[in-house]
Design an enzyme around this catalytic site. Structure first.
Site, mmCIF file in Angstrom:
data_model
loop_
_atom_site.group_PDB
_atom_site.id
_atom_site.type_symbol
_atom_site.label_atom_id
_atom_site.label_comp_id
_atom_site.label_asym_id
_atom_site.label_seq_id
_atom_site.Cartn_x
_atom_site.Cartn_y
_atom_site.Cartn_z
ATOM 1 C CD GLU A 93 -6.502 3.449 3.048
ATOM 2 O OE1 GLU A 93 -7.266 3.445 4.136
ATOM 3 O OE2 GLU A 93 -6.687 2.974 2.057
ATOM 4 C CG ASP A 127 -2.383 -0.702 1.025
ATOM 5 O OD1 ASP A 127 -2.496 -0.423 -0.134
ATOM 6 O OD2 ASP A 127 -2.828 -1.071 1.913
ATOM 7 C CB ILE A 185 -3.915 -1.803 -2.580
ATOM 8 C CG1 ILE A 185 -2.666 -1.675 -3.515
ATOM 9 C CG2 ILE A 185 -4.723 -2.914 -3.004
ATOM 10 C CD1 ILE A 185 -1.559 -2.746 -3.022
ATOM 11 C CG ASP A 186 -10.926 0.385 -2.236
ATOM 12 O OD1 ASP A 186 -10.977 0.945 -1.171
ATOM 13 O OD2 ASP A 186 -12.038 0.037 -3.186
ATOM 14 C CG ASP A 202 -7.878 3.506 -1.112
ATOM 15 O OD1 ASP A 202 -7.096 2.766 -0.766
ATOM 16 O OD2 ASP A 202 -9.201 3.253 -0.838
ATOM 17 C CB THR A 216 -6.452 -4.193 1.634
ATOM 18 O OG1 THR A 216 -6.377 -2.970 1.476
ATOM 19 C CG2 THR A 216 -4.985 -4.726 1.915
ATOM 20 C CG ASP A 244 -12.763 4.491 0.288
ATOM 21 O OD1 ASP A 244 -11.799 3.491 -0.055
ATOM 22 O OD2 ASP A 244 -13.218 4.624 1.622
#
Length: 399
Positions: free
Chosen positions: A79, A54, A155-156, A153, A158, A316
């Site tokens: 994030e 990430d 790696i949405d 974001d 995860t 997101d």
């Protein structure tokens, strides 16, 4: 502005390469496998590998943009923190170095001397990526760089990324779970108004070659600024919709159809599910990942993505919101929509991206507190909302 969007497409592809490499290169895949052990962290590694993946993606995006557009980096937000402490107690700030060798050396400190994995990661991080799009290449739009903010974001979804299911079957084109639900999200907004201006959604795992088992991805983009609306789905839309090539408001051709379709989270409230079943019948689809569910709306697989909880965040929703704006749609605050009186003529409560939630701490400062609805057609959204309100009322009188 189109230069910035072009660069964002390139860095999203580099990020997708990192995500794919972690699943396809043996040295990295072994680290990823460790994440599958529920409730225990492998002591061999200084960090959860998913966190490193990430952060690495986030730093690639940040630093590539910083190199091309000096000064922009101060307005890029994500994030993840880029600080790690390894097993020897060393605090390490993860940044991309100027050479592949230096990056590998830094990664080796984070990974407690795992040289093979560090070198494999550094190699993919420093690979050049080219991305061309004829529509974008023929466009020049100027916007002051100092008004732009960027939400990332890296790696949405995860959990789906770590789980790595590759053989999930889609339901009418929508994947309930699996690697297809993983997305990389980059949204650009106006820091003065909070309005989303550009969005990139990169889906690294779309199809897999049955012989090599290598994945191919797909990238979607949209740009909405000062009356100009462009997006990557325009060519396919123009063939279907004739004169609507510029706005791409693809929902309008079905504006008078009474049936609706929606994508929801598995954790959606029962009251919302019950109301939706009355509005949509059996055309309700479950799917993982906020980014992927929004993408289902962008792709026209469903009319609506609805989520009543406060557990999605600005990173997101910003990317999809910008793309949907370019198509004539948007993302609105669900709670405010339900409380709004349409007869007063008030505009729809679009999400904005520049203001923190008052009194909130940590990541909750950037939560979409009222839930959300993503849509492509305003006319269909208005009809959907009136039906939803009618069908929610009986349910709520019993709660």
């Amino acid at each position: 502005m189109s230069d910035i969007l072009r660069e964002l497409l390139c860095v999203s592809e580099k990020a997708a390469n990192i995500a794919r490499a972690c699943r396809q290169q043996e040295a990295l895949f072994q680290l990823l496998i460790e994440e599958k052990k529920e409730g225990e962290k492998n002591k061999k590694f200084a960090v959860d590998f998913k966190t490193l993946a990430d952060v690495l993606v986030q730093e690639v995006i940040k630093q590539n943009m910083e190199n091309k557009f000096p000064g922009l980096e101060k307005n890029i937000f994500g994030e993840e923190s880029n600080e790690f402490t390894n097993d020897w107690g060393e605090k390490i700030t993860l940044r991309l170095c100027s050479t592949e060798e230096e990056t590998a050396e830094l990664l080796s400190k984070v990974l407690n001397g795992n040289k093979v994995a560090s070198e494999a990661l550094a190699r993919v991080v420093h690979q050049d990526v080219a991305f061309t799009d004829p529509t974008l290449d023929s466009t020049e739009i100027n916007v002051p760089q100092d008004i732009l903010g960027i939400w990332v974001d890296p790696i949405d979804s995860t959990y789906q990324y770590i789980k790595g299911s590759a053989d999930i079957k889609s339901n009418q084109g929508i994947f309930p779970c699996g690697l297809q639900c993983v997305t990389i999200l980059i949204g650009v907004y106006d820091i003065q108004t909070g309005v989303p201006l550009m969005g990139v959604i990169n889906q690294p795992f779309v199809s897999r070659d049955p012989n090599t088992l290598r994945w191919k991805g797909q990238c979607y983009w949209g740009l909405s600024y000062m009356g100009t609306n462009m997006h990557s789905l325009q060519l396919t839309i123009s063939r279907r919709n004739g004169s609507e090539t510029h706005t791409g408001n693809t929902g309008s051709e079905a504006a008078f159809s009474p049936s609706f379709s929606a994508v929801i989270s598995a954790s959606e409230k029962e009251t919302i599910k019950a109301a939706l079943s009355r509005v949509c019948g059996d055309r309700i689809f479950g799917a993982a990942g906020a980014g992927y569910k929004s993408l289902c709306v962008v792709q026209g697989l469903v009319d609506i993505y609805i989520f009543s909880e406060d557990t999605t965040f600005k990173w997101d929703s910003c990317a999809a919101h910008a793309i949907l704006r370019a198509m004539g749609g948007g993302i609105v605050d669900l709670k405010e929509c339900l409380e709004r009186n349409p007869e007063t003529g008030l505009d729809l409560p679009q999400l904005v991206y520049h203001v923190e939630n008052e009194g909130a701490a940590g990541v909750d400062r950037w939560a979409n507190k009222g839930g959300l609805i993503a849509y492509r057609s305003r006319k269909r959204l208005e009809t959907f909302l009136s039906l939803l309100v009618q069908n929610l009322a009986p349910a709520e009188t019993h709660t």
